[in-house]
Design a protein around this motif. Sequence first.
Motif, PDB file in Angstrom:
ATOM      1  N   GLU A 175       0.791  -1.291  -0.174  1.00 61.57           N
ATOM      2  CA  GLU A 175       0.019  -0.220   0.066  1.00 61.57           C
ATOM      3  C   GLU A 175       1.017   1.087  -0.098  1.00 61.57           C
ATOM      4  O   GLU A 175       0.400   2.164  -0.527  1.00 61.57           O
ATOM      5  N   ALA A 176       2.057   1.108   0.841  1.00 61.95           N
ATOM      6  CA  ALA A 176       2.943   2.363   0.809  1.00 61.95           C
ATOM      7  C   ALA A 176       3.496   2.593  -0.728  1.00 61.95           C
ATOM      8  O   ALA A 176       3.470   3.729  -1.242  1.00 61.95           O
ATOM      9  N   VAL A 177       3.872   1.719  -1.224  1.00 62.13           N
ATOM     10  CA  VAL A 177       4.284   1.724  -2.839  1.00 62.13           C
ATOM     11  C   VAL A 177       3.146   2.198  -3.473  1.00 62.13           C
ATOM     12  O   VAL A 177       3.410   3.160  -4.295  1.00 62.13           O
ATOM     13  N   ALA A 178       2.051   1.654  -3.463  1.00 60.32           N
ATOM     14  CA  ALA A 178       0.997   1.959  -4.366  1.00 60.32           C
ATOM     15  C   ALA A 178       0.305   3.438  -4.407  1.00 60.32           C
ATOM     16  O   ALA A 178      -0.103   4.005  -5.430  1.00 60.32           O
ATOM     17  N   THR A 179       0.458   3.887  -3.146  1.00 61.44           N
ATOM     18  CA  THR A 179      -0.050   5.391  -2.929  1.00 61.44           C
ATOM     19  C   THR A 179       1.156   6.195  -2.881  1.00 61.44           C
ATOM     20  O   THR A 179       0.773   7.314  -2.896  1.00 61.44           O
ATOM     21  N   GLY A 180       2.351   5.832  -3.163  1.00 61.70           N
ATOM     22  CA  GLY A 180       3.307   6.850  -3.457  1.00 61.70           C
ATOM     23  C   GLY A 180       4.035   7.206  -2.359  1.00 61.70           C
ATOM     24  O   GLY A 180       4.955   7.925  -2.343  1.00 61.70           O
ATOM     25  N   LEU A 181       3.638   6.946  -1.133  1.00 63.33           N
ATOM     26  CA  LEU A 181       4.275   7.102   0.209  1.00 63.33           C
ATOM     27  C   LEU A 181       5.778   6.698   0.094  1.00 63.33           C
ATOM     28  O   LEU A 181       6.516   7.232   0.432  1.00 63.33           O
ATOM     29  N   ALA A 182       5.763   5.404  -0.313  1.00 63.37           N
ATOM     30  CA  ALA A 182       7.171   4.639  -0.663  1.00 63.37           C
ATOM     31  C   ALA A 182       7.329   4.753  -2.155  1.00 63.37           C
ATOM     32  O   ALA A 182       6.652   4.513  -2.794  1.00 63.37           O
ATOM     33  N   ASP A 183       8.765   4.910  -2.304  1.00 70.24           N
ATOM     34  CA  ASP A 183       9.423   4.949  -3.607  1.00 70.24           C
ATOM     35  C   ASP A 183       9.365   3.566  -4.500  1.00 70.24           C
ATOM     36  O   ASP A 183       8.736   3.157  -5.491  1.00 70.24           O
ATOM     37  N   LYS A 184       9.609   2.570  -3.632  1.00 69.20           N
ATOM     38  CA  LYS A 184       9.736   1.263  -4.231  1.00 69.20           C
ATOM     39  C   LYS A 184      10.238   0.397  -3.045  1.00 69.20           C
ATOM     40  O   LYS A 184      10.476   0.684  -1.857  1.00 69.20           O
ATOM     41  N   TYR A 185      10.533  -1.292  -3.421  1.00 66.49           N
ATOM     42  CA  TYR A 185      11.099  -2.067  -2.324  1.00 66.49           C
ATOM     43  C   TYR A 185      12.639  -1.985  -2.503  1.00 66.49           C
ATOM     44  O   TYR A 185      13.098  -1.714  -3.366  1.00 66.49           O
TER      45      TYR A 185
END
Length: 204
Positions: A144-154
Motif C-alpha cells: 500500500e505504501a508503494v501503491a499510494t506513493g508514500l514509498a518509492d519502491k521495495y
Amino acid sequence: GLGDVYKRQQIPLIALVKNRAISAASWLAASCDHIYVTPAASVGGALIYNNSQTEITDTPLGQKMRSIFLSGIRGPITDAGKNQLLIQAMIDPELTISYAILADGEPVIWAGPPAHSPTSENECRQAPRQLVGPGQILTLTASEAVATGLADKYAISVSTLLTDFGIPSAKQASSAPAHVFETRYRQIRSVTERYERLVGSLDG
C-alpha cells in the motif's frame, strides 16, 4: 522547528523501513526525500495518547494536538512530495481515505469512500478502494505504501538501496546522512516531549 532543519539540509535523505515505522518514526520516514520498504514493512499508526496512555483524539485537546503535530511536519512532508492526507489519517481516526491507480500508474488519493472517487473507472488501472474508515488509524502495508506513493519502491537491504542510487558502499555514504538523521530525530523527539509535558500538565 523541524521544517527549518529540513530546509537547511543540502543532501537527499533516504529512509529504509525494514519492519515497522510506527508513531513518530512514520513522520520521520515521511519527511525524507525517498522511502524504501521491505516487503514485510508497515508505516503509520501515529495515534496521540496522553501520559496515562489514554487516547485523546476524540476530545478538543486531541484535535488541538493533531493540529499542532501536523503543522510541525507539514513543511517537510510537502517538500518530500508526500500526500498529506495519508499522514493525517495516521493520526486522525475520524477520516475515511480511499485511493485509485490511474492508467499511467499514478495514485489518486482523496478523503471519502471509494464511491466519491474523482476519477472514472475508465481512467483507472486499479479500481478505487478504501484504505481506512472512521474509528481506524491508518497503517500502510508495504504494498500500500508503494501503491499510494508514500514509498518509492521495495528494497531488500541497505546494499540494494545504495546500488539503486549508484552509491558503491555503505561506508562512503554513512557519515553525513547519519548526522542529518540524528538532527532530525532530535527535533521530532523535542516536539514530542514538549507536547507530552503539555498533556501531562492538563491531566494533572
